[in-house]
Structures are given as structure tokens and as C-alpha cells.
Scaffold this active site. Structure first.
Site, PDB file in Angstrom:
ATOM      1  N   SER A 249       0.514   4.976  39.773  1.00 28.76           N
ATOM      2  CA  SER A 249      -0.431   4.095  38.772  1.00 28.76           C
ATOM      3  C   SER A 249      -0.476   2.865  39.757  1.00 28.76           C
ATOM      4  CB  SER A 249       0.234   4.235  37.427  1.00 28.76           C
ATOM      5  OG  SER A 249      -0.396   2.928  36.800  1.00 28.76           O
TER       6      SER A 249
ATOM      7  N   TYR B 185       6.250   2.404  30.855  1.00 29.35           N
ATOM      8  CA  TYR B 185       5.322   2.975  31.423  1.00 29.35           C
ATOM      9  C   TYR B 185       5.566   2.387  32.929  1.00 29.35           C
ATOM     10  CZ  TYR B 185       0.985   4.969  33.354  1.00 29.35           C
ATOM     11  OH  TYR B 185      -0.214   5.549  33.862  1.00 29.35           O
TER      12      TYR B 185
END
Length: 251
Positions: free
Chosen positions: A143, A156
């Protein structure tokens, strides 16, 4: 263009019922691979039908990847029904948005179980098969938050930093055994995970203003990079985190 040909290869793709995983599974099939589509709540029947229409084999495996006890069955069923496993794409992921001061331990644990613990377990399970055959490609989905801190997503962000580190650690150990372990770090993509951001006019404008390409990414933007990392074209790439971000990181 034989370097990108995946004919005779078998891939496992998690989170394959929609979005990025569905597109990656179809893209690998278009390059010639047979596909095991792993999904939790969202059925992957539509994706499987599209893959079979290409003349490739497809199976669907409905499993909650957070349940460690169910993960060996993914690899076993893939080998039993498709004959082998050459490519693993760890795409399944969840996100919980809460300020760090209010982020519950339950949310923290849920995110790490899906985004990190399942990734390590599947890498280990598939990796042992690949080591036995002397070849294999593992693609983890990282990410932009593998590089940055983000806002209101401490679990996350931590999980995606860890995925980048795990990718490098496995590449360091397994490159000499014939495996390539790399990751794709998508930029801000138009998926369910970013729906809240896209619906927030202020945050959406901030994000778009920093993307040199001037648009949100799409699932299809990951197909080329995934095929590249799954194919012989990337045989000398090990432990790389490939940003597919419209230029986000350079601005």
C-alpha cells in the site's frame, strides 16, 4: 512476448471476489494461467465464469483467511484440482478507520489477522511447495501506507508496513531457492476500501490534488504489473515493492 506468457502456470489469488483481486485473477488468466479464486463473503462465480470463457481452468474457494486453520486447505485444494501452484497473490485485506486514540484492540487484531498473519501463513504454505519444485512467484499487495503514516488507520498502516518488510525478508531467504517474492503497492484506487475517502469532498480533493496522473486508480491498472511480477519477465526481481500510484510518491 513469451516472457509474459503464463501458460501452464497455476495461480492462487485471495480477495478475488471483487475489486483488485478479481481484476488480477482475470489478468493472470488472460496471460494463460489457471486460477484458484479465494474469497470470503463475496462469491467469485462471475470471475470464474469469465476465466473459463478464456479457456482456462478456475476454481473458487470460500474461506475466511483470518482463520489460520483453514489456510492449508487453500493450497491443498489448488494442488489437488489444478495440479500445482506457481503463483500466489496475497490480495485479501480489510481496513478499520478510527483515530488512534480510539482504535479498539479488536479492530487492530482483525486487521492484522487478515492483512498480515494470513499473508505470512499463505506465503509459508505455498512457499514450501514452490521450494520443492524450485520455482515460484509470490506477489503481496502492499500500500501507499507501506511508506507513509496515513490518518485514522493505525492498524492498517502497521499491517502494510509489515507486509513490505515480510516481502523483503522472504525474498532474502528464498531467492536462492528459485522463488521471487515481490509486492505491489497500489496508490489510491477506486475500490470499496476507499469509498469513504472518495465520498468526502475535502479529503477526495486533497488526494486527487497530489496525484500527478490526476485520477484515482482502477483495478485494471494492476493487471500489467501483476502479470509482470508473475512471469519470467521479473525473474531477477527480488524483494521489490512496486508502486502503482499515478505518481503519488514522487509529489
Amino acid at each position: 512476448m513469451g516472457l509474459f506468457d503464463l501458460s501452464g502456470k497455476t495461480a492462487v489469488v485471495t480477495g478475488a471476489g471483487r475489486g483488485l483481486g478479481e481484476a488480477i485473477g482475470l489478468g493472470l488468466a488472460q496471460a494463460g494461467a489457471d486460477i484458484a479464486l479465494v474469497t470470503n463473503r463475496t462469491p467469485a462465480d462471475k470471475a470464474a465464469e469469465a476465466i473459463r470463457a478464456l479457456g482456462r481452468k478456475a476454481i473458487t474457494i470460500q474461506v475466511d483467511v483470518a482463520d489460520r486453520s483453514k489456510l492449508p486447505g487453500i493450497v491443498e485444494r489448488t494442488v489437488d484440482e489444478l495440479g500445482r501452484i506457481d503463483i500466489l497473490v496475497n490480495n485479501a485485506g480489510i481496513i478499520r478507520r478510527t483515530p488512534a486514540a480510539d482504535h479498539s484492540y479488536a479492530d487492530w487484531q482483525d486487521v492484522l489477522d487478515v492483512n498480515l498473519n494470513s499473508v505470512f501463513a499463505l506465503c509459508q504454505l505455498a512457499g514450501n511447495r514452490m521450494i520443492e519444485q524450485g520455482s515460484g512467484k509470490i506477489i503481496n499487495i502492499a500500500s501507499m501506507l507501506s511508506f507513509q503514516g496515513g490518518i485514522n488507520v493505525p492498524g492498517y498502516t502497521s499491517s502494510k508496513h509489515a507486509v513490505a518488510g515480510l516481502t523483503k525478508a522472504l525474498a532474502s531467504e528464498w531467492a536462492a531457492k528459485g522463488l521471487q517474492v515481490n509486492a505491489i503497492a497500489p496508490g489510491y484506487m477506486s475500490t470499496d476500501n476507499t469509498e469513504a475517502l472518495r465520498e468526502d469532498p475535502v479529503r477526495s480533493a486533497q488526494i486527487l490534488g497530489r496525484i500527478p496522473a490526476g485520477r484515482w486508480g482502477t483495478s485494471e491498472d494492476l493487471i500489467g504489473p501483476a502479470v509482470f511480477l508473475a512471469s519470467a519477465a521479473s525473474d531477477y526481481m527480488n524483494g521489490h515493492i512496486l508502486a502503482v500510484d499515478g505518481g503519488w510518491l514522487v509529489r
